[in-house]
Design an enzyme around this catalytic site. Structure first.
Site, PDB file in Angstrom:
ATOM      1  N   CYS A   2      12.098   0.009 -35.128  1.00 18.39           N
ATOM      2  CA  CYS A   2      11.928   1.429 -34.871  1.00 18.39           C
ATOM      3  C   CYS A   2      11.433   1.703 -33.452  1.00 18.39           C
ATOM      4  O   CYS A   2      10.810   0.851 -32.811  1.00 18.39           O
ATOM      5  CB  CYS A   2      10.982   2.093 -35.860  1.00 18.39           C
ATOM      6  SG  CYS A   2      11.386   1.843 -37.593  1.00 18.39           S
ATOM      7  N   ARG A   3      11.727   2.860 -32.968  1.00 15.77           N
ATOM      8  CA  ARG A   3      11.240   3.382 -31.698  1.00 15.77           C
ATOM      9  C   ARG A   3      10.887   4.847 -31.947  1.00 15.77           C
ATOM     10  O   ARG A   3      11.584   5.556 -32.679  1.00 15.77           O
ATOM     11  CB  ARG A   3      12.309   3.314 -30.597  1.00 15.77           C
ATOM     12  CG  ARG A   3      12.882   1.934 -30.279  1.00 15.77           C
ATOM     13  CD  ARG A   3      11.976   1.105 -29.375  1.00 15.77           C
ATOM     14  NE  ARG A   3      10.976   0.393 -30.159  1.00 15.77           N
ATOM     15  CZ  ARG A   3      10.046  -0.418 -29.625  1.00 15.77           C
ATOM     16  NH1 ARG A   3      10.007  -0.605 -28.305  1.00 15.77           N
ATOM     17  NH2 ARG A   3       9.192  -1.046 -30.389  1.00 15.77           N
TER      18      ARG A   3
END
Length: 270
Positions: A2-3
């Site tokens: 994830c970012r």
């Protein structure tokens, strides 16, 4: 895995924050530069923002990759906001929750995102369900680890904790239960940002008149970007950032050490 990114400052088109920079969150969905766990963030995405005069944020979330959603491209071009929280997701485990598992999670004026994973989920966290009222467990927005982390944070917010405390205490609780967890959290109420760096990268950029961005990684090569030390809680506004250490439950406490979120523990950064 994830970012994510949060911004507070002058109103900007969503696209200027999330799509146009050379290493934007949009591009990080397939080519992150600093992601150490996972490679492609194509298991969902979401963006939340606040319209002027309305304290309750709007959200746009989808289960698929951000680059495949032409409606998002239109929305990002025309919608403007002064506070934004957005995320692209690389799923920890396969599941059927689809869009409901994509950040940002929301309740009232709050938006929340989790970059990382609870190690050993769900077995490692099973004994922590007693920290939540039954109605909170029955109201989980999804069945993944991030939704459970959000429930812990939201319970503390509703109990009167500050944003820094509401993030810091669940991080310590989860790190004690599952020491290999990565718990980078983002939280906003439309005016301020709170975040934790625990096991993964976190950066911020603040400049008077241009607002503050907190993100998993820089979206450009501006020298104003600064990395947040691991085991840190961050609070940010339009004018600056405060950092405080988060005590690692694996470390022995030292007499007289400052509690994260207390004034004596904070260090101003501009």
């Amino acid at each position: 895995m994830c970012r994510h990114l949060a911004y507070v400052g002058p109103e900007e088109p969503l696209g200027r924050l999330l799509v146009e920079p050379p290493h934007s969150l949009f591009r990080q969905s397939w080519a992150p530069r600093r992601q150490r766990y996972g490679t492609v963030n194509a298991d969902g995405f979401g963006v939340g923002w606040y319209a002027p005069g309305d304290p309750v944020p709007a959200r746009y979330r989808r289960a698929g990759p951000i680059w495949a959603d032409l409606s998002f491209a239109d929305l990002a071009r025309v919608v403007r906001a002064g506070t934004v929280l957005a995320a692209v997701r690389d799923a920890t485990l396969a599941g059927a929750d689809a869009e409901a598992a994509a950040a940002p999670f929301a309740a009232g004026r709050w938006l929340f995102s989790h970059n990382g994973a609870v190690a050993g989920w769900p077995d490692s966290a099973a004994h922590l369900v007693s920290a939540l009222p039954p109605v909170d467990l029955l109201s989980l927005q999804a069945r993944n680890d991030s939704a459970f982390v959000w429930a812990l944070v939201l319970h503390r917010l509703r109990s009167g904790d500050t944003p820094a405390q509401a993030l810091g205490e669940p991080v310590r609780l989860l790190a004690r239960a599952a020491p290999a967890s990565r718990l980078n959290l983002l939280l906003t109420d439309g005016e301020t940002i709170a975040a934790t760096a625990w096991g993964d990268s976190l950066w911020y950029r603040t400049e008077p008149g241009r607002g503050t961005v907190v993100a998993s990684e820089p979206y450009d090569d501006d020298p104003l970007w600064q990395e947040v030390p691991d085991r840190t809680v961050l609070t940010a506004s339009r004018t600056g950032v405060l950092l405080a250490p988060l005590e690692d439950p694996a470390a022995s406490p030292t007499p007289g050490s400052a509690r994260a979120g207390s004034p004596s523990a904070k260090e101003p950064c501009h």
